[in-house]
Scaffold this motif. Structure first.
Motif, PDB file in Angstrom:
ATOM      1  N   SER A  87       6.538   8.906  15.336  1.00 44.14           N
ATOM      2  CA  SER A  87       6.796   9.201  13.882  1.00 44.14           C
ATOM      3  C   SER A  87       6.219   8.679  12.590  1.00 44.14           C
ATOM      4  N   ASP A  88       6.191   7.469  13.019  1.00 38.42           N
ATOM      5  CA  ASP A  88       5.063   7.238  11.771  1.00 38.42           C
ATOM      6  C   ASP A  88       4.123   7.510  11.782  1.00 38.42           C
ATOM      7  N   HIS A  89       2.888   7.951  12.528  1.00 34.97           N
ATOM      8  CA  HIS A  89       2.378   9.308  12.430  1.00 34.97           C
ATOM      9  C   HIS A  89       2.374  10.341  11.302  1.00 34.97           C
ATOM     10  N   LEU A  90       3.349  11.071  12.669  1.00 30.22           N
ATOM     11  CA  LEU A  90       4.164  12.373  11.067  1.00 30.22           C
ATOM     12  C   LEU A  90       3.974  11.728   9.823  1.00 30.22           C
ATOM     13  N   ASP A 186       9.118   2.648  10.018  1.00 33.15           N
ATOM     14  CA  ASP A 186      10.085   3.294  10.054  1.00 33.15           C
ATOM     15  C   ASP A 186      10.403   3.727   8.257  1.00 33.15           C
ATOM     16  N   ARG A 187      11.124   2.451   7.628  1.00 37.81           N
ATOM     17  CA  ARG A 187      11.649   2.643   7.282  1.00 37.81           C
ATOM     18  C   ARG A 187      10.865   2.494   6.252  1.00 37.81           C
ATOM     19  N   GLU A 188       9.906   1.647   5.970  1.00 37.28           N
ATOM     20  CA  GLU A 188       8.556   1.597   5.191  1.00 37.28           C
ATOM     21  C   GLU A 188       7.798   2.482   4.903  1.00 37.28           C
ATOM     22  N   GLY A 189       8.107   3.547   5.667  1.00 32.51           N
ATOM     23  CA  GLY A 189       6.870   5.316   5.893  1.00 32.51           C
ATOM     24  C   GLY A 189       8.147   6.373   5.298  1.00 32.51           C
ATOM     25  N   LEU A 190       9.036   6.205   5.355  1.00 37.27           N
ATOM     26  CA  LEU A 190       9.703   6.918   4.845  1.00 37.27           C
ATOM     27  C   LEU A 190      10.531   6.683   3.152  1.00 37.27           C
ATOM     28  N   LEU A 191      10.291   5.369   2.554  1.00 34.27           N
ATOM     29  CA  LEU A 191      10.363   4.656   1.551  1.00 34.27           C
ATOM     30  C   LEU A 191       9.207   5.726   0.627  1.00 34.27           C
ATOM     31  N   ASP A 192       7.832   5.443   1.333  1.00 36.92           N
ATOM     32  CA  ASP A 192       6.950   5.781   0.828  1.00 36.92           C
ATOM     33  C   ASP A 192       6.467   6.811  -0.231  1.00 36.92           C
ATOM     34  N   TYR A 193       7.933   8.103   0.484  1.00 37.28           N
ATOM     35  CA  TYR A 193       8.144   9.292  -0.174  1.00 37.28           C
ATOM     36  C   TYR A 193       8.938   9.129  -1.454  1.00 37.28           C
ATOM     37  N   GLU A 194       9.704   8.102  -1.632  1.00 35.91           N
ATOM     38  CA  GLU A 194       9.770   8.174  -3.080  1.00 35.91           C
ATOM     39  C   GLU A 194       8.454   7.798  -4.196  1.00 35.91           C
ATOM     40  N   ASN A 195       7.645   7.611  -3.833  1.00 35.68           N
ATOM     41  CA  ASN A 195       6.568   6.963  -4.752  1.00 35.68           C
ATOM     42  C   ASN A 195       4.808   8.283  -4.301  1.00 35.68           C
TER      43      ASN A 195
END
Length: 924
Positions: A87-90, A186-195
């Motif tokens: 999940s993290d890699h994707l 996972d949460r941090e990886g998803l938050l990266d989409y905001e930036n």
């Protein structure tokens, strides 16, 4: 939404396909030099991901593609140890694709996992995808699709990637504590989409399309209600390999790649693998239902299935096949207006390009105007089904012309086969003004041909065209049609001028057997004509559902290594079954075999072929053909075992088939009751049954001619039993004229035999002998050996009625036909032969009953015993009467009284028929 709706079209790059390509890079990294690449700990973990990716790539044609959070959920379902890393890699890899250059670099690196021309000389431990494998073909399609994109298209793909990631973030927020509680990465990886560092126009485009999709969801019912509606619609269907759907009452199982949030309200665990049905699955379901409609006919539920089709049409209007299913549903329920309307709608929307396995026409310009010739073919077959032979022939003739104009050789071959079927099944005395086109066989030969000669020419041309186009099923069907033609027609020369070679005016049983064997042989080679439209996709999606149900969350763990191997073996071992159309063709050849042996007089072979059909092909055949096979078996029991055995078997057959109008089972019931009524002497009931049998036939000329002939024959026999000889002769003569006009020579043989029987009963033996001899001539021409034996017995009785001078000739004829009768004849025919033999001896002046009485008594006793099973009072009374005369001549008074008592018993039953307890009388 349970997924991202994909517009219909070719193979186009989408964010979901990019995600699958990222996972493919994990499965086969280009730089890996070990058998188990990072991060996998075992071969089983590596293989499990490969099987999952294989199913994903084979389901690329679905209506709905899964969103990112749904894909991550599926990854969590099939792996527990590596799910966080995958999940993290994707997510991180998707977040890194922030510019067009990143996409170009990504697809350039993707080429490295494909093997090249020298891929056969790599290390054994290296993982390289074969370019011709399923995964390799998927990557090549993705590379080609991306390579065809313009710069604007690449930017649009970036926009979709932003929407893809943002929707995953917004949908996962309320469930963060449950979905992402194992790792903060996972949460941090998803938050990266905001930036994400995208260009300004990309951000603006993302915002506009998100708002547009929200508004579209409010406006379009399909997007807003599809998960819930389709879940309730197809929740009771389960897909299996080979595009065959089985009924499954598991409300939680819906599809593969679209999780439905509405299922959570039903108490279904969201992680249990609940998804929407895919496009291929719905197509497979519609295909299966089409087969069921054609198999079950009018017994298929009309209103229930119509409501399902209306829902599918409302939810997925792009599935034009729904209109065709509604047409079939109306067709087999004899709803002419609805069938015509739905057929027009289907071709108006699809132009005949969906739902047919025909080979594409050679003319490229034909597709731009649709498939008008296929529409005409379907319309002609619809007219044929509803009993409109003239309209059907006109439409099919137009279909021939349009197919020639469009160079659609395949449709032309099928249309010719349809015309042949029409001419062979429907009684048409002439085709002037209809087939008088440029394709008419007569115009090419230079002379007018009869219907039978035109049919033979068309059959040969259709067979030749099907062979040249390698249409295996059509070739097999044409061979079966040729066997039917050769069975009932003497092939005459088509030329009326020029030298003619000497030929025997007889049918050839060897030719019939040859055609039937060729049909079975060619059917075994059907694989080259298989349609791949449904089987491949349904195979992959069905396996993925079974894979998700059968594997636990610890698929990637070491403990489940054996289970993974067994699942992979099960996946590779699945095969698609033989198509139902192939089984139907093979079964029809056995039905023709049974009919041929009936005509040729071999009762055992006829019964064996009917049993083979009922045992091996009844499940895959239409209800009409299966009912025909059971009808033959029941009739065989009635002829050889008597009515008690036949009635017991009929009850079983009736439970299997519905007694609807003109069904084989209903006709069989009327035939059995009529035969028994004649044997009982219950003439009033026999007249009533004849009327009911005649009502079942259509009033249209040329339609249901077989049923009309059957009803007229039985009416004449009933009048004969009532001793209304003139009326019986008039009905038989009128029937003979009709059959002669339609060239039904086999029926003419039976009618002539009936006329001979009428003249014999009326005391005009001189008029009956020519009819019997003519019937014998027909029997010899068409190899009707058993009917020939019956005609010989009638001729014997006619000679005996002329006086004792003809006893020797009659005795010779009887003994000549006895081998055939005793070997293949039924109870009634055998009894007639025994009685005729005894009468020949008794009529011979040189025979003395005192010297060898058993020569007469043995056949009479055998005849009386066999007639007891049939309850044939008139013939049994004749046998006991002759026995009483012989016993009286011998002075055996006790045996004489027994025979006389039996004679009186049968005569009383004949003159005063009582309505005995009959298992079928209550069904009238």
């Amino acid at each position: 939404m349970a997924g991202i709706f994909k517009a219909p079209g070719g193979f186009a790059m989408t964010p979901h396909k990019v995600s699958v390509c990222i996972l493919l890079q994990v499965y086969a990294p280009p730089s890996a030099q070990v058998s188990v690449p990072f991060p996998f700990a075992s071969v089983s973990q590596h293989n499990s991901l490969g099987l999952f990716l294989l199913a994903l790539t084979k389901s690329c044609e679905d209506i709905l593609e899964p969103k990112l959070d749904e894909l991550i959920t599926q990854l969590r379902e099939i792996g527990s140890v590596l799910n966080h890393w995958l999940s993290d890699h994707l997510t991180s890899r998707l977040s890194s694709l922030s510019s067009p250059d990143d996409l170009f670099n990504f697809f350039t690196d993707l080429r490295g996992i494909l093997g090249g021309p020298d891929s056969s000389v790599v290390d054994d431990d290296q993982t390289i995808l074969d370019p011709n494998s399923n995964l390799g073909m998927y990557i090549r399609r993705c590379l080609l699709s991306f390579g065809l994109l313009s710069f604007e298209g690449v930017c649009h793909l970036l926009t979709n990637l932003g929407i893809y990631c943002k929707e995953a973030l917004s949908s996962s927020r309320p469930y963060e504590s449950r979905q992402f509680d194992d790792s903060s990465n996972d949460r941090e990886g998803l938050l990266d989409y905001e930036n994400m560092d995208l260009e300004d126009f990309v951000y603006e485009k993302v915002t506009e399309e998100i708002e547009e999709r929200k508004r579209a969801n409010e406006r379009v019912p399909f997007h807003n209600h599809a998960p819930k509606a389709l879940t309730g619609l197809v929740e009771d269907f389960e897909v299996s390999a080979g595009a065959k759907l089985r009924h499954s009452y598991k409300p939680g199982e819906v599809g593969q790649f679209a999780y439905s949030p509405s299922c959570a309200m039903k108490g279904v665990d969201p992680s249990a693998g609940v998804f929407l049905r895919t496009n291929l699955q719905i197509q497979g379901y519609l295909l299966e239902q089409a087969d069921e409609i054609e198999k079950n006919g009018s017994s298929f539920p009309l209103n229930a299935f119509e409501s399902i089709l209306k829902q599918i049409q409302k939810l997925a209007p792009e599935l034009h096949r729904v209109h065709f299913l509604r047409y079939l549903n109306s067709l087999y329920h004899d709803d002419y207006p609805a069938a015509l309307e739905n057929l027009h709608r289907y071709f108006d929307y699809s132009a005949g390009t969906e739902g047919f396995d025909f080979v594409p026409p050679s003319s490229s310009g034909c597709n731009s105007f649709g498939r008008y010739e296929i529409a005409l073919l379907c319309l002609g077959m619809m007219h044929f089904h509803f009993g409109h032979p003239r309209q059907a022939l006109e439409v099919l003739t137009e279909a021939v012309q349009v197919s020639q104009q469009h160079s659609d050789d395949t449709c032309l071959a099928y249309t010719l086969a349809a015309i042949c079927n029409l001419l062979s099944e429907v009684g048409i005395s002439g085709t002037s003004g209809i087939l008088g086109t440029s394709y008419s066989p007569g115009t090419h030969i230079g002379t007018s041909l009869s219907i039978q000669q035109q049919l033979l020419v068309l059959l040969r041309r259709s067979l030749k065209r099907a062979e040249s186009l390698k249409l295996k099923r059509l070739v097999a069907s044409n061979h079966v049609a040729m066997a039917k033609f050769d069975l009932t027609h003497v092939q005459m020369p088509t030329l009326s001028f020029g030298p003619k070679a000497s030929m025997k005016l007889k049918t050839c049983p060897i030719t019939v057997c040859k055609e039937l064997r060729l049909s079975s042989y060619l059917i075994s080679e059907f694989s080259s004509e298989n349609s791949t439209m449904i089987i491949d996709g349904a195979f992959s999606t069905a396996w993925l559902k079974n894979f998700q149900k059968s594997t636990s969350p610890s698929v990637f763990s070491q403990d489940n290594e054996l289970g993974s191997k067994s699942d992979a073996l099960h996946f590779c071992a699945q095969r698609s079954s033989i198509p139902g159309s192939v089984l139907q063709l093979l079964g029809s050849s056995y039905l023709v075999r049974a009919t041929a042996w009936e005509m040729y007089g071999s009762a055992p072979l006829a019964q064996i072929n009917a049993l083979v059909y009922a045992t091996c092909f009844a499940d895959s055949s239409s209800s009409a053909d299966a009912a025909l096979a059971y009808t033959k078996l029941v009739q065989h029991l009635a002829v050889f075992k008597g009515y008690r055995e036949a009635f017991a078997a009929f009850k079983i057959a009736e439970e299997m088939f519905m007694s609807v109008s003109k069904s084989r089972i209903l006709i069989l019931k009327l035939q059995l009751l009529h035969e028994r009524a004649l044997h009982w002497g219950h003439l009033k009931l026999a007249h009533q049954l004849c009327d009911e049998l005649g009502v079942l036939a259509s009033s249209v000329t040329g339609v249901d001619e077989e049923l009309k002939t059957e009803a007229s024959l039985r009416r004449a026999r009933t009048l004969l039993a009532a001793k209304q000889f003139s009326q019986a002769a008039a009905v038989a003569h009128s029937l003979f004229c009709m059959c002669h006009k339609l060239n039904k020579q086999v029926e003419n043989a039976m009618i002539l035999l009936l006329l001979a029987e009428i003249h014999k009963r009326s005391g005009n033996a001189v008029l009956g002998i020519p009819c019997a001899l003519a019937s014998l001539s027909f029997c010899q021409s068409f190899n009707l050996d058993l009917l020939k034996a019956s005609a010989t017995l009638t001729l014997v009785e006619l000679w005996l009625s002329l006086g004792s001078n003809h006893a020797k000739r009659a005795s010779t004829l009887v003994h000549r036909s006895l081998p055939m009768i005793l070997g293949h004849g039924g109870l009634e025919l055998r009894a007639r032969a025994f009685i005729a033999e005894a009468k020949c001896y008794l009529s011979d002046t040189s025979f003395s009953v005192f010297e060898d009485s058993q020569v007469v008594l043995d056949p009479l006793s055998q005849a009386a015993e066999e007639l007891q099973y049939l309850e044939y009072h008139e013939l049994a009374a004749e046998a006991f009467y002759l026995m009483a005369i012989v016993f009286d001549a011998l002075g055996q008074l006790e045996h004489r009284e027994e025979a006389a008592t039996s004679f009186r018993k049968h005569m009383v039953a004949l003159e005063n028929p009582q309505e005995q307890e009959d298992p079928l009388s209550s069904m009238l």
